[in-house]
Design a protein around this motif. Structure first.
Motif, PDB file in Angstrom:
ATOM      1  N   PHE A   1       0.748  -1.182  -0.073  1.00  0.00           N
ATOM      2  CA  PHE A   1      -0.115  -0.028   0.088  1.00  0.00           C
ATOM      3  C   PHE A   1       0.790   1.165   0.060  1.00  0.00           C
ATOM      4  O   PHE A   1       1.839   1.216   0.547  1.00  0.00           O
ATOM      5  CB  PHE A   1      -0.949  -0.030   1.347  1.00  0.00           C
ATOM      6  CG  PHE A   1      -1.919  -1.053   1.323  1.00  0.00           C
ATOM      7  CD1 PHE A   1      -3.104  -1.243   0.691  1.00  0.00           C
ATOM      8  CD2 PHE A   1      -1.459  -2.153   2.034  1.00  0.00           C
ATOM      9  CE1 PHE A   1      -3.856  -2.087   0.718  1.00  0.00           C
ATOM     10  CE2 PHE A   1      -2.522  -3.218   2.103  1.00  0.00           C
ATOM     11  CZ  PHE A   1      -3.655  -2.992   1.363  1.00  0.00           C
TER      12      PHE A   1
ATOM     13  N   MET B   1      -4.145  10.383   0.085  1.00  0.00           N
ATOM     14  CA  MET B   1      -4.454   9.279  -1.345  1.00  0.00           C
ATOM     15  C   MET B   1      -3.951   8.135  -0.633  1.00  0.00           C
ATOM     16  O   MET B   1      -2.804   8.096  -0.217  1.00  0.00           O
ATOM     17  CB  MET B   1      -3.583   9.704  -2.253  1.00  0.00           C
ATOM     18  CG  MET B   1      -4.433  10.658  -3.277  1.00  0.00           C
ATOM     19  SD  MET B   1      -3.473  10.431  -4.921  1.00  0.00           S
ATOM     20  CE  MET B   1      -4.388  11.651  -5.990  1.00  0.00           C
ATOM     21  N   THR B   2      -4.594   6.751  -1.079  1.00  0.00           N
ATOM     22  CA  THR B   2      -3.934   5.660  -0.763  1.00  0.00           C
ATOM     23  C   THR B   2      -4.359   4.678  -1.993  1.00  0.00           C
ATOM     24  O   THR B   2      -5.306   4.665  -2.731  1.00  0.00           O
ATOM     25  CB  THR B   2      -4.858   5.017   0.509  1.00  0.00           C
ATOM     26  OG1 THR B   2      -4.714   5.680   1.640  1.00  0.00           O
ATOM     27  CG2 THR B   2      -4.558   3.601   0.630  1.00  0.00           C
ATOM     28  N   GLY B   3      -3.196   3.948  -2.319  1.00  0.00           N
ATOM     29  CA  GLY B   3      -3.380   3.052  -3.541  1.00  0.00           C
ATOM     30  C   GLY B   3      -2.193   1.916  -3.381  1.00  0.00           C
ATOM     31  O   GLY B   3      -1.659   1.629  -2.221  1.00  0.00           O
ATOM     32  N   GLY B   4      -2.070   1.195  -4.510  1.00  0.00           N
ATOM     33  CA  GLY B   4      -1.036   0.208  -4.447  1.00  0.00           C
ATOM     34  C   GLY B   4       0.059   0.633  -4.727  1.00  0.00           C
ATOM     35  O   GLY B   4       0.430   1.867  -4.750  1.00  0.00           O
TER      36      GLY B   4
ATOM     37  N   HIS C   1       0.381   5.251   0.788  1.00  0.00           N
ATOM     38  CA  HIS C   1      -0.466   6.549   1.196  1.00  0.00           C
ATOM     39  C   HIS C   1       0.396   7.707   1.065  1.00  0.00           C
ATOM     40  O   HIS C   1       1.815   7.817   1.310  1.00  0.00           O
ATOM     41  CB  HIS C   1      -0.570   6.477   2.661  1.00  0.00           C
ATOM     42  CG  HIS C   1      -1.045   4.905   3.103  1.00  0.00           C
ATOM     43  ND1 HIS C   1      -2.471   4.352   3.272  1.00  0.00           N
ATOM     44  CD2 HIS C   1      -0.210   3.835   3.751  1.00  0.00           C
ATOM     45  CE1 HIS C   1      -2.394   3.272   3.729  1.00  0.00           C
ATOM     46  NE2 HIS C   1      -1.131   2.834   3.867  1.00  0.00           N
TER      47      HIS C   1
ATOM     48  N   GLU D   1       1.526   1.173  -7.549  1.00  0.00           N
ATOM     49  CA  GLU D   1       1.610   1.972  -8.587  1.00  0.00           C
ATOM     50  C   GLU D   1       1.252   3.338  -8.393  1.00  0.00           C
ATOM     51  O   GLU D   1       1.769   4.175  -9.288  1.00  0.00           O
ATOM     52  CB  GLU D   1       0.521   1.412  -9.774  1.00  0.00           C
ATOM     53  CG  GLU D   1      -0.738   1.407  -9.314  1.00  0.00           C
ATOM     54  CD  GLU D   1      -1.514   0.461  -8.237  1.00  0.00           C
ATOM     55  OE1 GLU D   1      -0.574  -0.655  -8.064  1.00  0.00           O
ATOM     56  OE2 GLU D   1      -2.280   0.519  -7.595  1.00  0.00           O
ATOM     57  N   LEU D   2       0.795   3.819  -7.294  1.00  0.00           N
ATOM     58  CA  LEU D   2       0.436   4.969  -6.967  1.00  0.00           C
ATOM     59  C   LEU D   2       1.968   5.733  -6.737  1.00  0.00           C
ATOM     60  O   LEU D   2       2.109   6.902  -7.139  1.00  0.00           O
ATOM     61  CB  LEU D   2      -0.197   5.023  -5.620  1.00  0.00           C
ATOM     62  CG  LEU D   2      -0.581   6.512  -5.014  1.00  0.00           C
ATOM     63  CD1 LEU D   2      -1.115   7.422  -6.222  1.00  0.00           C
ATOM     64  CD2 LEU D   2      -1.294   6.441  -3.864  1.00  0.00           C
TER      65      LEU D   2
END
Lengths: 435, 264
Positions: B223, B234-237, B225, B239-240
């Motif tokens: 994850f 924002m939170t993502g995998g 953040h 790839e963020l």
């Protein structure tokens, strides 16, 4: 100091002087006589004297502590615990008096070591050329008193190009109450020689007395000396000490001095770099508590070019104790390319603890590097947090950081058994502090 | 790694914290389960290092709201050393130097303190020496660092290795690595990252606090953040982090505003 105020302490010693037996050499008698003459015109310093403004020794003036008589009751087993296992040669002085029975001299073939009296006739010329030449008594009533009462003296002459691997232990033991003893040391390093010695002041019990010591060290060209000085007197004692060092061309003097004991202690260390490319490294630690006062005055005098001096002095002060550091560095007009650094770091462990620190730089040459700094403070909150984040309690973190502060100096002592002893002392003193 | 049905180690809800009256953290929500690696990214001043210190219990910060649970414990009720003993570890951005204390002394003291807490056997100096030398191999560290004073005269990279060495010794359940990559050249970064990768497993978790994406090439997060002005925006995998690398932090600001605008 033109005004003369008689005091009981000086009076008492002055009176006892005339009864002392004379040495067999006229120059020595002369030295003693001029020293006592000087004492008779002096008074004890007070806080009005600039050099003593932080250190009040007025209580000393009221004490009538006579010159100590010899105590022959002491047995080897009483002091076994004080021996350093690395030291093959040790000279033991009891209340300032040399004890041949308690001393051990192994290296007498390579090293001239022993009490003054053994060398007076055989080495008269050498002794005369060094004695009282460095620790001048014309500005110190205590050095003058020591010289006036001069009788025994720890003497080490390291011959040319001789390297003495094991440390020499000079052990000064206080056994009597309400006396004054005047220990004395003379260390002469001939060209290219190398020696390590431990000057160690201890007490066998808690008692009030005065130790008034003088140490003179002369290093010829390219000689090396490591001087470890441990002051662990009774916490009721007065310890007044003068050490004067003369450094010739390319010589190297390293000193670690640790002050733990005495009610009031004062250590004057004067180093003269009298020729080119001499070097000195001066480390000091005072660790005091209760109502103790530890005062260190040093003067490093760069007289000739290319000299190096590095100094670090640390104080750990607990309870209502008071530490004083005055570090003077002189760079004379001809002492170009001098490289000098000085650091004074002080840790206060209680609100009532006090430190007076004063770097004093007198620089008269223009092509020199001199750095100095002084800090006084409590333990750093970030450092405590770092240790807590590794699981240590706050008390353990404070203890470890305080220990480390002192251990940094103790680690520079090149005698491992002494280092371990002192580490343990610091550990005991820092782990149970009330913070 | 994301593990199905793994248990929650850390649960932060609505966390607010201030220092000297200035609010730095303005309502943080974060859940970390065992096995996971989380990256918290943000510009200087976004509050990410503060979050790391608050989790470890730094006393300079005042907690003004929210809760932190660590396993079954209320973390805010624990002193820093109790948090450490419960299995939380913070690798410092700027580890302190302790002249006068040999690194091995310090490492053994920390190790034995944690071991005692876990009811496990403490090691004497000789046993510890064998043990620590084995762990040092993970980080390609010279054993000379055992005899030197703690962090004194260590380069930036050596200090960071020493931090990860502590992580390896103390075997925490949750490690927070604050700016692990700062001041490291690429070789040192790879070594440190390799050490971290060998320590992580399905039963522990790691939070990487970092400004730059490059660390995440070597320690790959589950994850990511992004923090701004004291909040996770924002939170993502993983790839963020790459997207952030290409588009920059301005993109986050614009994006956040557009989201806010859309909601309004």
């Amino acid at each position: 100091m033109s005004e003369t105020v008689a005091t009981d302490y000086l009076d008492c010693l002055l009176k006892s002087w005339s009864t002392k037996s004379n040495q067999p050499l006229s120059w020595l008698n002369q030295l003693r006589a001029s020293a006592i003459d000087y004492v008779s015109t002096q008074r004890l310093p007070t806080k009005r004297d600039e050099e003593w403004r932080f250190t009040d020794i007025s209580a000393l003036a009221r004490l009538s502590f006579q010159s100590a008589q010899s105590n022959t009751d002491l047995q080897a087993q009483d002091i076994k615990h004080l021996h350093l296992k690395e030291a093959k040669n040790s000279l033991v002085f009891v209340d300032g008096h040399y004890s041949a029975e308690l001393s051990t001299i192994i290296d007498s073939a390579t090293l001239k070591i022993g009490n003054l009296s053994e060398f007076l006739l055989t080495h008269a010329a050498i002794l005369e050329s060094h004695f009282g030449q460095y620790a001048k008594f014309d500005n110190s009533v205590f050095a003058a008193l020591n010289t006036a009462f001069l009788r025994d003296c720890a003497l080490i002459i390291v011959p040319k190009n001789i390297v003495i691997a094991e440390p020499v232990h000079l052990l000064f033991i206080a056994t009597q109450s309400e006396v004054t003893s005047c220990p004395r040391c003379l260390i002469i390093g001939e060209p290219g020689s190398n020696v390590t010695f431990v000057e160690d002041y201890v007490s066998l019990r808690e008692a009030a007395y005065v130790t008034n010591s003088v140490t003179e060290i002369s290093l010829s060209a390219n000689a090396h000396a490591r001087h470890i000085r441990i002051q662990r007197e009774s916490t009721q004692a007065y310890h007044l000490a003068n050490c004067a060092v003369s450094l010739a061309h390319g010589s190297n003097y390293q000193s670690v001095s640790i002050s733990l004991g005495a009610q009031i202690s004062r250590y004057n260390l004067d180093i003269q770099l009298i020729d080119e490319a001499a070097e000195c490294t001066i480390d000091g630690l005072a660790l005091i508590s209760d109502n103790q006062l530890a005062d260190t005055h040093t003067c490093i005098d760069h007289i000739k070019p290319n000299g190096t001096s590095r100094q670090q002095h640390k104080c750990i002060v607990n309870d209502k104790a008071h530490a004083v550091f005055n570090g003077k560095i002189i760079v004379r007009p001809h002492a170009q390319q001098t490289n000098s650094s000085q650091s004074s770091r002080n840790l206060l462990l209680s609100k009532a603890a006090q430190v007076d620190t004063k770097p004093q730089l007198e620089i008269f040459a223009d092509d020199v590097k001199c750095a100095h700094g002084a800090t006084v403070g409590q333990l750093d909150q970030e450092e405590i947090f770092y240790l807590e984040s590794r699981g240590l309690s706050e008390a353990a973190a404070r203890g470890l950081l305080t220990y480390a502060f002192g251990a940094e100096i103790i680690n520079r002592i090149p005698v491992s058994s002494l280092r371990q002893q002192l580490e343990q002392t610091v550990l005991n003193q820092t782990q149970d502090n009330k913070l | 790694m994301i593990v199905n049905n793994s248990k929650t180690l850390l649960s932060v809800e609505g966390l607010r914290a201030s220092i000297n009256g200035t609010e730095i953290l303005k309502g943080i929500d974060l859940t970390v389960k065992s096995g996971e690696i989380h990256a918290i990214m943000g510009l200087n001043g976004s509050g990410k290092s503060t979050l790391a210190k608050v989790l470890a219990g730094h006393s300079a910060y005042e907690i003004t709201g929210g809760t932190i649970r660590f396993e079954d414990k209320d973390l805010l009720g624990l002193a820093p050393e109790e948090r450490a003993r419960s299995g939380l570890f913070l690798a410092f951005q700027y580890p302190i130097e302790i002249p006068g204390v040999a690194n091995t002394q310090f490492l053994r003291l920390a190790y034995n303190t944690i071991q005692a807490q876990r009811g496990k056997e403490e090691l004497d100096p000789l046993e510890f020496d064998d043990f620590v030398r084995e762990k040092m191999k993970l980080l390609d560290m010279n054993p000379d660092f055992l005899d030197r004073s703690v962090n004194e005269g260590f380069s930036g990279g050596e200090k960071k290795r020493n931090e990860i060495l502590q992580m390896a010794l103390l075997e925490p359940k949750l490690s927070i690595l604050d700016e692990m990559d700062s001041g490291l050249d690429i070789d040192a970064l790879k070594t440190v990252a390799n050490g971290v990768n060998q320590i992580t497993n399905k039963d522990n978790a790691t939070i990487l606090v970092t400004h730059y994406q490059r660390l995440l090439d070597y320690v790959v997060p589950d994850f990511v953040h992004i923090m701004q002005s004291g909040s996770i925006v924002m939170t993502g995998g993983k790839e963020l982090a790459l997207e952030l690398e290409t588009r920059g932090y301005d993109w986050v600001t614009a994006n956040k505003q557009s989201i806010a605008g859309a909601i309004a």
